[in-house]
Write a protein that holds these residues in place. Structure first.
Motif, PDB file in Angstrom:
ATOM      1  N   ASN A  42       3.618  -1.397 -28.126  1.00 43.68           N
ATOM      2  CA  ASN A  42       4.845  -1.315 -26.961  1.00 43.68           C
ATOM      3  C   ASN A  42       3.746  -0.654 -25.483  1.00 43.68           C
ATOM      4  O   ASN A  42       3.759  -0.925 -25.335  1.00 43.68           O
ATOM      5  CB  ASN A  42       5.789  -0.463 -26.800  1.00 43.68           C
ATOM      6  CG  ASN A  42       6.884  -1.684 -28.093  1.00 43.68           C
ATOM      7  OD1 ASN A  42       7.139  -2.880 -27.348  1.00 43.68           O
ATOM      8  ND2 ASN A  42       7.804  -0.721 -28.781  1.00 43.68           N
ATOM      9  N   SER A 151       3.589 -12.656 -26.379  1.00 41.95           N
ATOM     10  CA  SER A 151       4.014 -11.351 -27.152  1.00 41.95           C
ATOM     11  C   SER A 151       3.998 -11.734 -28.667  1.00 41.95           C
ATOM     12  O   SER A 151       4.189 -10.456 -28.956  1.00 41.95           O
ATOM     13  CB  SER A 151       5.022 -10.937 -26.361  1.00 41.95           C
ATOM     14  OG  SER A 151       6.632 -11.337 -26.861  1.00 41.95           O
ATOM     15  N   GLN A 227       6.813  -9.630 -22.614  1.00 40.79           N
ATOM     16  CA  GLN A 227       7.110  -8.860 -23.124  1.00 40.79           C
ATOM     17  C   GLN A 227       8.462  -8.902 -23.027  1.00 40.79           C
ATOM     18  O   GLN A 227       9.936  -8.868 -23.677  1.00 40.79           O
ATOM     19  CB  GLN A 227       6.691  -7.500 -23.439  1.00 40.79           C
ATOM     20  CG  GLN A 227       5.066  -7.686 -24.360  1.00 40.79           C
ATOM     21  CD  GLN A 227       4.752  -5.958 -24.417  1.00 40.79           C
ATOM     22  OE1 GLN A 227       4.914  -5.051 -23.586  1.00 40.79           O
ATOM     23  NE2 GLN A 227       3.692  -5.834 -25.149  1.00 40.79           N
TER      24      GLN A 227
END
Length: 326
Positions: A42, A151, A227
């Motif tokens: 993240n 991702s 993402q």
């Protein structure tokens, strides 16, 4: 050990470890391998943004338009992909958008002598409006599944995007620390007048810094789209505060001349980890902005105090040397 402690990057790593240990004592799930991996994944978005911003900060300037560049680049490249365009074309278009906006920022600061804060703040608002007009106020959805899967891909258990980001950070660090032109950025921020006197192309290097920051923001936009899987009209809104705090937390001075992209990357991981820590501590999400702002103030004040202390020590040493000469 004393030598390591003097390095800002080392102190930042210690802060990161302590953060995980502290939250882990309250909620052991926070230090699980899966959560640590998710935290790193993240943080990729923030790492790219903080690294690009570091080039600008090293010259003593600032770029607040990165959030707008991220949103616009993600929206344009997302529409290209949604309408059947290739991945390569989407990357080229996104990079071109970031480079163009960065170029305008750089020219405004160096040629028109506009304050970088004012120039990039104005550009942020302009880009936001362009984003809404271009998308007609609509979210960009139905992105190709192959793009969204990027991702999720991994190699030897490591996320593909993470590998790419790590390689970019290492390359940027080598460039800034080992190459002659790379060291120009910090030299300009440390003493711009002196840099001009020794022949460093200050205007050219500052423009380059803004272009690099713009391209980094556009690449971050692609990561964001991959993402999240969609791009809203508010994509990247307010992210500049977190990124600035991350870079400064990682040891990049707002006054210029001091810092590294590695430190900025570590700071980005910390800021991302703090956001996830709030979830595990069951703290309302709106505290994210307050914590980012508080950290930024604390770090800047600490940076100023440390710089003042170093300056006083240097003056004292010079005075002692003069006394000994007498």
């Amino acid at each position: 050990m004393k030598g390591l402690i003097k390095h800002r990057e080392f102190r930042t790593i210690i802060f990161l470890i302590l953060l995980f240990l502290f939250v882990g004592l309250i909620n052991s799930d926070y230090i699980s391998p899966d959560n640590i991996q998710n935290s790193l994944k993240n943080s990729l978005l923030y790492i790219i943004l903080a690294a690009g911003l570091s080039f600008v900060l090293l010259t003593g300037e600032i770029d607040i338009s990165i959030g707008g560049i991220l949103g616009l680049s993600a929206a344009v490249s997302g529409m290209v992909l949604r309408d059947g365009g290739s991945m390569v074309l989407a990357v080229i278009i996104a990079a071109a958008i970031g480079a163009a906006i960065g170029l305008v920022n750089g020219l405004g600061v160096t040629v028109l002598k506009i304050s970088s804060f004012i120039m990039t703040l104005g550009m942020l608002e302009i880009v936001r409006v362009i984003h809404v007009i271009y998308t007609d106020g609509q979210w960009i959805e139905n992105l190709p599944a192959s793009f969204k899967k990027i991702s999720q891909l991994s190699f030897l258990g490591i996320n593909i995007l993470a590998i790419a980001v790590i390689l970019l950070i290492i390359s940027a660090h080598i460039f800034l620390s080992q190459s002659k032109k790379g060291r120009y950025f910090a030299a300009i921020g440390d003493n711009e007048d002196g840099a001009i006197l020794i022949g460093i192309p200050v205007k050219k290097m500052k423009i380059s810094a803004f272009v690099i920051s713009g391209i980094s923001a556009s690449l971050a936009g692609l990561i964001f789209a991959s993402q999240i899987g969609f791009i809203s009209t508010t994509a990247g809104l307010g992210i500049e505060m977190t990124v600035i705090a991350a870079a400064v937390l990682g040891g990049v001075s707002l006054s210029g001349g001091v810092g590294s992209v590695i430190g900025a990357a570590i700071g980005a991981i910390i800021m991302s980890s703090i956001h996830s820590a709030l979830v595990f501590l069951k703290v309302p999400a709106f505290w994210n902005s307050a914590i980012s702002g508080a950290l930024l103030i604390i770090i800047v004040v600490t940076d100023v105090l440390m710089a003042r202390r170093a300056d006083m020590k240097a003056r004292k040493d010079r005075l002692n040397a003069r006394v000994l000469d007498l």
